[in-house]
Design an enzyme around this catalytic site. Structure first.
Site, short mmCIF file in Angstrom:
data_model
loop_
_atom_site.label_atom_id
_atom_site.label_comp_id
_atom_site.label_asym_id
_atom_site.label_seq_id
_atom_site.Cartn_x
_atom_site.Cartn_y
_atom_site.Cartn_z
N PHE A 10 0.83 -1.20 0.00
CA PHE A 10 0.00 0.00 0.00
C PHE A 10 0.87 1.25 0.00
O PHE A 10 1.79 1.38 0.82
CB PHE A 10 -0.92 -0.02 1.22
CG PHE A 10 -1.80 1.19 1.37
CD1 PHE A 10 -2.70 1.54 0.39
CD2 PHE A 10 -1.71 1.98 2.51
CE1 PHE A 10 -3.52 2.65 0.52
CE2 PHE A 10 -2.52 3.10 2.67
CZ PHE A 10 -3.43 3.43 1.66
N SER A 78 3.56 -6.84 2.18
CA SER A 78 2.66 -5.98 2.93
C SER A 78 1.21 -6.15 2.43
O SER A 78 0.69 -7.26 2.42
CB SER A 78 3.14 -4.53 2.86
OG SER A 78 2.54 -3.74 3.86
N MET A 79 0.56 -5.07 1.96
CA MET A 79 -0.79 -5.23 1.41
C MET A 79 -0.79 -6.19 0.23
O MET A 79 -1.77 -6.91 0.00
CB MET A 79 -1.35 -3.88 0.98
CG MET A 79 -2.77 -3.95 0.42
SD MET A 79 -3.40 -2.38 -0.22
CE MET A 79 -2.55 -2.30 -1.83
N ASP A 177 9.84 -4.77 12.60
CA ASP A 177 8.90 -4.09 11.71
C ASP A 177 7.98 -3.19 12.52
O ASP A 177 7.23 -3.66 13.37
CB ASP A 177 8.10 -5.15 10.94
CG ASP A 177 7.26 -4.56 9.82
OD1 ASP A 177 6.92 -3.37 9.88
OD2 ASP A 177 6.91 -5.32 8.90
N HIS A 207 10.19 -3.04 8.15
CA HIS A 207 9.09 -3.36 7.25
C HIS A 207 9.56 -3.67 5.83
O HIS A 207 9.11 -4.64 5.22
CB HIS A 207 8.08 -2.21 7.22
CG HIS A 207 6.83 -2.54 6.48
ND1 HIS A 207 6.07 -3.66 6.76
CD2 HIS A 207 6.20 -1.91 5.44
CE1 HIS A 207 5.03 -3.72 5.95
NE2 HIS A 207 5.10 -2.67 5.13
#
Length: 231
Positions: A10, A78-79, A177, A207
């Site tokens: 994202f 991630s997303m 993260d 992250h």
């Protein structure tokens, strides 16, 4: 021919997974696809884009790979990990890799440490050199609230179907993260329906796990997992 699609996160862009993409291209002859989701990329234009548009774009890229390749793997960061999980449920994907996948988001403890580091760098006059500050300053100012709500809706829509993921799955998570907490990886490991799943933690990774100092270890584990023949 083997195809592999890597999906960014994202407010992100292909650069988030670029080191892994380069590694796969160097060590395999696979076709590697790296879509840029609508509204994402070097310039964020997220206003008015619903989350299903992100999924639909990834679907079109995946369909092309499936048409051209005998086997297809999907990697999601991630997303992108949630989108990758959705695709794995609905399309003939052979293996799934989830990197810092955002089934949950914001790790308060680590985020506090990162903000504290930013404050120290600001006091020393070195804030412009702080990686976290540089990477997220632009994103925060360029991300409308409506886009964040769409991100949350995407996460909420995918969580209930995780038990339908039945292909071999590798889950990797950085313990440092500040955006996605380690419990997200544990949640994914517990709820994904596959009987062939593996969870690895990288102690010092934040992250952007593909850019971490432990990335060589991570990339080796990913390639080993993807090349391993089913038992």
């Amino acid at each position: 021919m083997i195809g592999c699609m890597c999906i960014h996160g994202f407010t992100g862009a292909p650069y988030e997974v670029e080191p892994l993409v380069d590694y796969l291209k160097e060590h395999t002859d696979w076709e590697v696809a790296v879509p840029t989701l609508p509204g994402h990329g070097d310039e964020l234009k997220l206003k008015g884009i619903a989350y299903h548009k992100w999924i639909e774009h990834a679907e079109e890229e995946l369909k092309g790979l499936i048409d051209r390749c005998e086997k297809v793997y999907v990697v999601g960061f991630s997303m992108g990990g949630l989108i990758a999980s959705y695709l794995t449920v609905h399309y003939p994907v052979d293996k799934l890799v989830l990197l810092s996948a955002a089934a949950y988001y914001i790790n308060p403890k680590q985020l506090f440490l990162d903000i504290n580091d930013m404050a120290k760098d600001a006091f020393r006059g070195n804030l412009a050199d702080n990686e976290m500050f540089v990477r997220y300053k632009r994103k925060i100012s360029a991300t409308p609230i409506t886009a964040t709500l769409q991100f949350r809706r995407l996460v909420a829509s995918v969580r209930p179907i995780l038990n339908q993921v039945t292909v071999p799955t590798l889950i990797a998570q950085g313990e440092s993260d500040g955006v996605v907490p380690p419990r997200s990886a544990r949640y994914l490991y517990k709820n994904i329906g596959s009987s062939a799943k593996k969870l690895i933690f990288l102690k010092d990774s934040k992250h952007l796990i593909c850019h971490s100092e432990e990335r060589d270890q991570l990339f080796h584990a990913i390639l080993e997992f993807l090349k391993k023949k089913p038992a």
